[in-house]
Design an enzyme around this catalytic site. Structure first.
Site, PDB file in Angstrom:
ATOM      1  N   LYS B 181       0.842  -1.200   0.000  1.00  0.00           N
ATOM      2  CA  LYS B 181       0.000   0.000   0.000  1.00  0.00           C
ATOM      3  C   LYS B 181       0.873   1.245   0.000  1.00  0.00           C
ATOM      4  O   LYS B 181       1.550   1.526   0.984  1.00  0.00           O
ATOM      5  CB  LYS B 181      -0.951   0.047   1.195  1.00  0.00           C
ATOM      6  CG  LYS B 181      -2.039   1.108   0.949  1.00  0.00           C
ATOM      7  CD  LYS B 181      -2.907   1.399   2.139  1.00  0.00           C
ATOM      8  CE  LYS B 181      -2.452   2.595   2.915  1.00  0.00           C
ATOM      9  NZ  LYS B 181      -2.364   3.859   2.166  1.00  0.00           N
ATOM     10  N   GLU B 255      10.172   0.960  10.692  1.00  0.00           N
ATOM     11  CA  GLU B 255      11.170   2.022  10.595  1.00  0.00           C
ATOM     12  C   GLU B 255      10.429   3.313  10.873  1.00  0.00           C
ATOM     13  O   GLU B 255       9.549   3.701  10.125  1.00  0.00           O
ATOM     14  CB  GLU B 255      11.801   1.991   9.197  1.00  0.00           C
ATOM     15  CG  GLU B 255      13.134   2.700   9.159  1.00  0.00           C
ATOM     16  CD  GLU B 255      12.961   4.156   8.839  1.00  0.00           C
ATOM     17  OE1 GLU B 255      12.690   4.921   9.792  1.00  0.00           O
ATOM     18  OE2 GLU B 255      13.071   4.526   7.669  1.00  0.00           O
ATOM     19  N   CYS B 294      14.039  10.064   6.880  1.00  0.00           N
ATOM     20  CA  CYS B 294      14.004   9.565   8.267  1.00  0.00           C
ATOM     21  C   CYS B 294      15.340   9.794   8.963  1.00  0.00           C
ATOM     22  O   CYS B 294      15.393   9.950  10.175  1.00  0.00           O
ATOM     23  CB  CYS B 294      13.684   8.084   8.277  1.00  0.00           C
ATOM     24  SG  CYS B 294      12.075   7.749   7.571  1.00  0.00           S
ATOM     25  N   GLU B 394      10.867  15.221  15.384  1.00  0.00           N
ATOM     26  CA  GLU B 394      11.243  15.143  13.969  1.00  0.00           C
ATOM     27  C   GLU B 394      10.357  16.086  13.168  1.00  0.00           C
ATOM     28  O   GLU B 394       9.151  15.906  13.085  1.00  0.00           O
ATOM     29  CB  GLU B 394      11.104  13.705  13.476  1.00  0.00           C
ATOM     30  CG  GLU B 394      11.712  13.530  12.106  1.00  0.00           C
ATOM     31  CD  GLU B 394      11.897  12.073  11.718  1.00  0.00           C
ATOM     32  OE1 GLU B 394      11.662  11.200  12.552  1.00  0.00           O
ATOM     33  OE2 GLU B 394      12.284  11.839  10.563  1.00  0.00           O
TER      34      GLU B 394
END
Lengths: 124, 498
Positions: B181, B255, B294, B394
């Site tokens: 997906k 992750e 990331c 983040e």
């Protein structure tokens, strides 16, 4: 009177009402990390298994607002207002199919507020 | 050179069992480009029923695919790589429109890396073995690998094609069928890719279903007939994926991002040479992919003795970053991937200002004359301290938070004072210092005197809240298969118990 850590805009309230009609009772959990990290995620109550270190920092429009304890450590000096924006987050948050995304807007607490905040709650 | 806007199809169906299948309920959503906020066609808005079809197609394909020889599987992966290479420019331009990033990056990084990933896994499965042990003169133990079956993979929007390659290549190399997906912000490049590879992959080995997280992602992650979930994204969804996996007792690979420190020691300034130049670029790499990585080196820790001079050089290099039309090959930074991401970044810039961080450059959106309706942010640098929110959360945008340190001990303490542990950079001319820091930092990937390199044969993954499991490197194959032990006895005699 004690001050809330979290507030909600009228637009966000309307969206919560729409979602509640469809999914029943709701909760919010603020995410961390990459991509859609730091965004508030809205789920049907009971869908996300809350842990002993998920703290409730307040309520918005009848929905408890949670965050992981270690993340709260860095945001405890800021007030959060939940608003919405048009957009398309990628997560399991319930508002996404409607073309909106909940957003967390922060500001520093005033000195007066910081002295008198409603306590955070740990899960029972 | 400037690339044209590609012509997109009016609508994109799901890719199931090698065919284009309309979403069961007939719904589509509009896909807009962050480059100009204009439509790029309609995308299938799938739900549980479409996921059912895809999982079923996966199991049908798995019956034969799971038993193919590594020779055949390797050939299929190589063909995928060849087709991608022959269409590199086309895919790079589409990727750029889907995500917003500058075409310079998709041409030189996203696509070459994705192609190499298929070639890498095509290669390593040919050279691998299980193991065999003579336990005693009559007993042989064989450790053999077997694929899991149908696996679910939910990929992020920052590198749509590369993250597809990172997940799909090892999974199918190991003999699994996948249901993928894509992220709802970037659904189109993977579908254009599927059109290209349709004829070189057996039907049903790769199934792609688009849609929204709560409607399509959740039914996929909770499906009782999937054997693993791979996910890249944020922590709350990561926890939900684990929770759903617990219901089915299946493994996950997660992750979940980071707040990667990039540590600069004073020796980098000892000479004004090529290495210093490389080091400066190493700091400026926070702007790579508009910071939507990331492992974005979003915390620069600089030894205080060199701070002023080093930062002056870095700021000059940041000033030289060319923003503009992402379709021009000399544009260095493109658009943020979506409106909500754009607003989130601007909001974090505001938090940084409120917290009292010193704004050194940027700090605002960029009005792009080429695309006034797109979502552009100026590369931004704050100086502050590690307890500030802009050092701990983040941002996933071109925002760098800079702090200074006195010595190695303090550098290590600040570097590790984070909830995450995905990447880290260390820069020094002293190899002992480099090694001490590389071992001391709690992160899955340390770049020592480099940053943002992603070779296939190097493992990638997180410590702490950055996730579970590894990606890339052939060790990844074991995340996508069982180990079966066959214990073969050549002894004719009974044990003697009964």
């Amino acid at each position: 009177m004690a001050y809330n850590r979290v507030a909600v805009t009228d637009k966000a309230k309307d969206l919560i009402d729409r979602l509640r009609k469809k999914h029943g009772e709701l909760i919010f959990h603020q995410s961390g990390g990459c991509c859609d990290g730091s965004a508030p995620m809205c789920f049907a109550k009971g869908d996300m298994l809350l842990g002993s270190r998920d703290i409730k920092i307040g309520e918005i429009h009848g929905c408890p607002y949670y965050m992981a304890e270690d993340q709260f450590e860095y945001t405890k000096n800021t007030h959060t207002t939940i608003d919405i924006t048009e957009g398309r987050g990628s997560s399991f948050s319930l508002e996404i199919p409607l073309g909106f995304r909940f957003m967390a807007i922060s500001r520093l607490f005033t000195g007066e507020e910081a002295q008198d905040l409603l306590p955070i709650e740990y899960p029972e | 050179m400037t690339y044209e806007r590609p012509i997109f199809k009016e609508k994109y169906d799901n890719f199931i069992a090698g065919e284009w299948i309309s979403p069961t309920d007939g719904n589509y959503f509009e896909n807009t480009s962050p480059i100009d906020n204009k439509s790029m066609g309609m995308i299938a808005q799938s739900n549980r029923k479409d996921i059912e079809l895809a999982v079923e197609a996966g199991w049908q394909a798995f019956e034969s695919w799971g038993k193919t020889s590594t020779t055949e599987r390797s050939a299929v992966l190589s063909k995928i790589a060849d087709v991608m290479e022959a269409n590199l420019e086309k895919l790079a331009v589409i990727e750029s429109w889907d995500n917003g990033k500058a075409v310079r990056e998709t041409l030189n990084a996203d696509l070459p890396l994705a192609i190499d990933h298929f070639r890498y896994f095509a290669s390593v499965i040919r050279a691998e073995s299980g193991s065999i042990t003579d336990l005693d003169s009559n007993t042989v133990s064989m450790e053999v690998h077997e694929p899991l079956g149908v696996v679910a993979q939910i990929i992020p929007w920052n590198f749509p094609l590369l993250m597809m390659a990172w997940k799909v290549a090892p999974a199918i190399a190991a003999g699994n069928a996948v249901v993928l997906k894509p992220a709802e912000q970037t659904p189109v490049s993977v579908m254009e890719w599927a059109e290209l590879i349709k004829d070189v992959v057996p039907a049903g080995v790769i199934n792609i279903v688009n849609g929204f997280g709560p409607e399509a992602g959740k039914p996929l992650a909770t499906h009782p007939n999937i054997r693993k979930v791979g996910f890249t994204g944020e922590t709350t969804t990561g926890r939900l994926i684990m929770q759903y996996a617990a219901e089915n007792i299946i493994p996950v690979t997660l992750e979940l991002g980071g707040k990667s420190p990039n540590v600069f020691f004073e020796s980098v300034m000892d000479k004004d040479d090529a290495f210093l130049d490389k080091t400066i670029e190493g700091l400026v790499l926070f702007a790579f992919n508009q910071g939507e990585v990331c492992t974005c080196p979003s915390r620069a820790l600089i030894q205080e003795s060199i701070y002023d001079k080093f930062m002056e050089k870095c700021l000059k290099r940041i000033e030289a970053i060319k923003l503009g039309d992402p379709m021009e090959t000399d544009t260095m930074m493109g658009a943020q991937a979506s409106k909500d991401q754009f607003e989130k970044i601007l909001h974090y810039i505001d938090i940084g200002k409120q917290e009292g961080a010193e704004l050194l450059i940027g700090g605002d959106k960029f009005e792009n004359p080429a695309h006034p309706d797109g979502f552009y942010v100026k590369p931004t640098v704050f100086k502050g301290h590690n307890k500030m929110r802009i050092f701990q959360e983040e941002i996933f945008g071109p925002v760098l938070s800079v702090a200074t340190f006195k010595d190695e001990d303090e550098a290590l303490e600040i570097a590790n004072d984070t909830l995450y542990g995905l990447g880290a950079g260390v820069w020094s001319r002293d190899v002992h210092q480099l090694h001490k820091m590389s071992r001391g930092i709690e992160a899955g990937r340390i770049w020592a005197n480099c940053y943002h390199l992603y070779p296939s044969h190097a493992s990638f993954g997180g410590y702490k809240k950055s996730g579970i499991g590894r990606e890339t490197h052939m060790m990844m194959l074991n995340n996508y298969r069982h180990t079966k032990n066959i214990l073969q006895s050549f002894d004719k005699n009974a044990l003697g118990f009964f």
